[in-house]
Design a protein around this motif. Structure first.
Motif, PDB file in Angstrom:
ATOM      1  N   SER A 132      12.502   1.344  -8.375  1.00  0.00           N
ATOM      2  CA  SER A 132      11.584   1.604  -9.485  1.00  0.00           C
ATOM      3  C   SER A 132      12.386   1.739 -10.773  1.00  0.00           C
ATOM      4  O   SER A 132      13.503   2.262 -10.775  1.00  0.00           O
ATOM      5  CB  SER A 132      10.812   2.902  -9.227  1.00  0.00           C
ATOM      6  OG  SER A 132       9.999   2.774  -8.093  1.00  0.00           O
ATOM      7  N   ARG A 175       7.170  -1.055 -10.974  1.00  0.00           N
ATOM      8  CA  ARG A 175       6.297   0.064 -10.622  1.00  0.00           C
ATOM      9  C   ARG A 175       5.608  -0.214  -9.292  1.00  0.00           C
ATOM     10  O   ARG A 175       5.292  -1.357  -8.986  1.00  0.00           O
ATOM     11  CB  ARG A 175       5.238   0.267 -11.701  1.00  0.00           C
ATOM     12  CG  ARG A 175       5.808   0.549 -13.065  1.00  0.00           C
ATOM     13  CD  ARG A 175       4.713   0.532 -14.128  1.00  0.00           C
ATOM     14  NE  ARG A 175       5.277   0.633 -15.451  1.00  0.00           N
ATOM     15  CZ  ARG A 175       5.540  -0.421 -16.216  1.00  0.00           C
ATOM     16  NH1 ARG A 175       5.288  -1.622 -15.796  1.00  0.00           N
ATOM     17  NH2 ARG A 175       6.059  -0.240 -17.416  1.00  0.00           N
ATOM     18  N   TYR A 176       5.326   0.842  -8.551  1.00  0.00           N
ATOM     19  CA  TYR A 176       4.642   0.722  -7.265  1.00  0.00           C
ATOM     20  C   TYR A 176       3.481   1.707  -7.218  1.00  0.00           C
ATOM     21  O   TYR A 176       3.578   2.808  -7.752  1.00  0.00           O
ATOM     22  CB  TYR A 176       5.610   1.033  -6.111  1.00  0.00           C
ATOM     23  CG  TYR A 176       6.744   0.040  -6.043  1.00  0.00           C
ATOM     24  CD1 TYR A 176       6.597  -1.168  -5.396  1.00  0.00           C
ATOM     25  CD2 TYR A 176       7.977   0.319  -6.645  1.00  0.00           C
ATOM     26  CE1 TYR A 176       7.631  -2.088  -5.342  1.00  0.00           C
ATOM     27  CE2 TYR A 176       9.018  -0.586  -6.595  1.00  0.00           C
ATOM     28  CZ  TYR A 176       8.835  -1.783  -5.940  1.00  0.00           C
ATOM     29  OH  TYR A 176       9.860  -2.685  -5.888  1.00  0.00           O
ATOM     30  N   TYR A 177       2.407   1.292  -6.585  1.00  0.00           N
ATOM     31  CA  TYR A 177       1.286   2.207  -6.405  1.00  0.00           C
ATOM     32  C   TYR A 177       0.460   1.806  -5.197  1.00  0.00           C
ATOM     33  O   TYR A 177       0.509   0.664  -4.740  1.00  0.00           O
ATOM     34  CB  TYR A 177       0.396   2.277  -7.659  1.00  0.00           C
ATOM     35  CG  TYR A 177      -0.344   0.995  -7.995  1.00  0.00           C
ATOM     36  CD1 TYR A 177      -1.586   0.718  -7.428  1.00  0.00           C
ATOM     37  CD2 TYR A 177       0.190   0.082  -8.898  1.00  0.00           C
ATOM     38  CE1 TYR A 177      -2.271  -0.445  -7.749  1.00  0.00           C
ATOM     39  CE2 TYR A 177      -0.484  -1.070  -9.218  1.00  0.00           C
ATOM     40  CZ  TYR A 177      -1.719  -1.333  -8.652  1.00  0.00           C
ATOM     41  OH  TYR A 177      -2.385  -2.485  -8.965  1.00  0.00           O
ATOM     42  N   LYS A 181      -3.588   1.874  -3.998  1.00  0.00           N
ATOM     43  CA  LYS A 181      -4.901   1.943  -4.638  1.00  0.00           C
ATOM     44  C   LYS A 181      -5.970   2.078  -3.565  1.00  0.00           C
ATOM     45  O   LYS A 181      -6.021   1.283  -2.619  1.00  0.00           O
ATOM     46  CB  LYS A 181      -5.141   0.678  -5.460  1.00  0.00           C
ATOM     47  CG  LYS A 181      -6.466   0.649  -6.183  1.00  0.00           C
ATOM     48  CD  LYS A 181      -6.571  -0.639  -6.982  1.00  0.00           C
ATOM     49  CE  LYS A 181      -7.916  -0.761  -7.668  1.00  0.00           C
ATOM     50  NZ  LYS A 181      -8.025  -2.032  -8.392  1.00  0.00           N
ATOM     51  N   LYS A 204      -5.590   5.291  -8.186  1.00  0.00           N
ATOM     52  CA  LYS A 204      -4.237   4.755  -8.029  1.00  0.00           C
ATOM     53  C   LYS A 204      -3.275   5.921  -7.889  1.00  0.00           C
ATOM     54  O   LYS A 204      -3.335   6.872  -8.663  1.00  0.00           O
ATOM     55  CB  LYS A 204      -3.819   3.929  -9.243  1.00  0.00           C
ATOM     56  CG  LYS A 204      -4.361   2.543  -9.282  1.00  0.00           C
ATOM     57  CD  LYS A 204      -3.753   1.796 -10.458  1.00  0.00           C
ATOM     58  CE  LYS A 204      -4.327   0.413 -10.596  1.00  0.00           C
ATOM     59  NZ  LYS A 204      -3.803  -0.285 -11.773  1.00  0.00           N
ATOM     60  N   TYR A 254       0.738   6.462  -7.883  1.00  0.00           N
ATOM     61  CA  TYR A 254       2.036   5.822  -8.107  1.00  0.00           C
ATOM     62  C   TYR A 254       3.099   6.499  -7.251  1.00  0.00           C
ATOM     63  O   TYR A 254       3.030   7.696  -6.972  1.00  0.00           O
ATOM     64  CB  TYR A 254       2.423   5.893  -9.592  1.00  0.00           C
ATOM     65  CG  TYR A 254       1.634   4.925 -10.431  1.00  0.00           C
ATOM     66  CD1 TYR A 254       2.118   3.655 -10.680  1.00  0.00           C
ATOM     67  CD2 TYR A 254       0.403   5.276 -10.945  1.00  0.00           C
ATOM     68  CE1 TYR A 254       1.389   2.754 -11.440  1.00  0.00           C
ATOM     69  CE2 TYR A 254      -0.344   4.380 -11.706  1.00  0.00           C
ATOM     70  CZ  TYR A 254       0.156   3.123 -11.947  1.00  0.00           C
ATOM     71  OH  TYR A 254      -0.560   2.231 -12.690  1.00  0.00           O
ATOM     72  N   THR A 291       7.603   6.129  -6.168  1.00  0.00           N
ATOM     73  CA  THR A 291       8.910   5.608  -6.565  1.00  0.00           C
ATOM     74  C   THR A 291       9.626   5.036  -5.355  1.00  0.00           C
ATOM     75  O   THR A 291       9.592   5.612  -4.275  1.00  0.00           O
ATOM     76  CB  THR A 291       9.760   6.740  -7.181  1.00  0.00           C
ATOM     77  OG1 THR A 291       9.054   7.246  -8.319  1.00  0.00           O
ATOM     78  CG2 THR A 291      11.126   6.251  -7.607  1.00  0.00           C
TER      79      THR A 291
END
Length: 186
Positions: free
Chosen positions: A85, A94-96, A98, A112, A114, A116
């Motif tokens: 990240s 970025r990672y998330y 959902k 969402k 988020y 790391t």
């Protein structure tokens, strides 16, 4: 002769029947007879429906088909992982996750979350990471020498500085500030 002796997917408790909403757990087993070059080991989970029917009208027949994909997820189990990240002024990684509640006669509800990702980079393997960072600054009659304990850090690590400040100006220095700048190279 192939280096791959076996490749097997097994589900927890030898189950292969699950109820809707139940968690599916398992493992991928790879057995080799010798070293084998590979880029990675991935697993894909996919759910889909397929149907086909034929309608006969006199001398002709019409074939109809339908397909519905429920999910198609591929995960890397071993091999090159995801990039770490990163947030920068010109972009980022970025990672998330959902979650969505699909509602028939109203707007969907979504959330969402988020998270790391940190790459498992071993700085001990990098010869440049063992070099000490040293920054001399001089503006007569003030001279500053700062150094770090090594030349590279992973995200989340504390950067420890030590240094010497020589003040030949005759004016008391009440406060010093250090600013670290990150340079991103492609």
């Amino acid at each position: 002769m192939s280096a791959l002796k076996s490749l097997n997917v097994s589900f927890e408790k030898n189950m292969d029947v699950f109820q809707a909403g139940q968690v599916v757990r398992g493992q991928v087993e790879v057995e080799l007879s010798e070293d084998m070059e590979a880029r990675g080991v991935n697993i894909t989970l996919k759910g889909k429906a397929r149907c086909m029917w034929v309608i006969y009208t006199g001398q002709t027949s019409i074939v109809y088909t339908g397909n519905q994909l429920y999910f198609d997820n591929t995960e890397t189990l071993w091999g090159p992982g995801l990039p770490t990240s990163y947030e920068g002024c010109h972009g980022g990684v970025r990672y998330y996750a959902k979650a969505t509640i699909d509602r028939p006669n109203a707007f969907d509800k979504t959330l969402k979350k988020y998270f790391t990702v940190l790459d498992m980079y071993d700085l001990n393997e990098d010869p440049d990471a063992t070099k000490l960072g040293v920054w001399p600054f001089a503006s007569d009659p003030i001279e500053v020498h700062l150094q770090t304990d090594r030349g590279a850090y992973c995200p989340g690590e504390v950067i420890r500085l030590s240094g010497v400040l020589k003040n030949g100006s005759g004016t008391d220095i009440k406060e010093t500030t250090v600013q670290l700048r990150q340079e991103i190279c492609p």
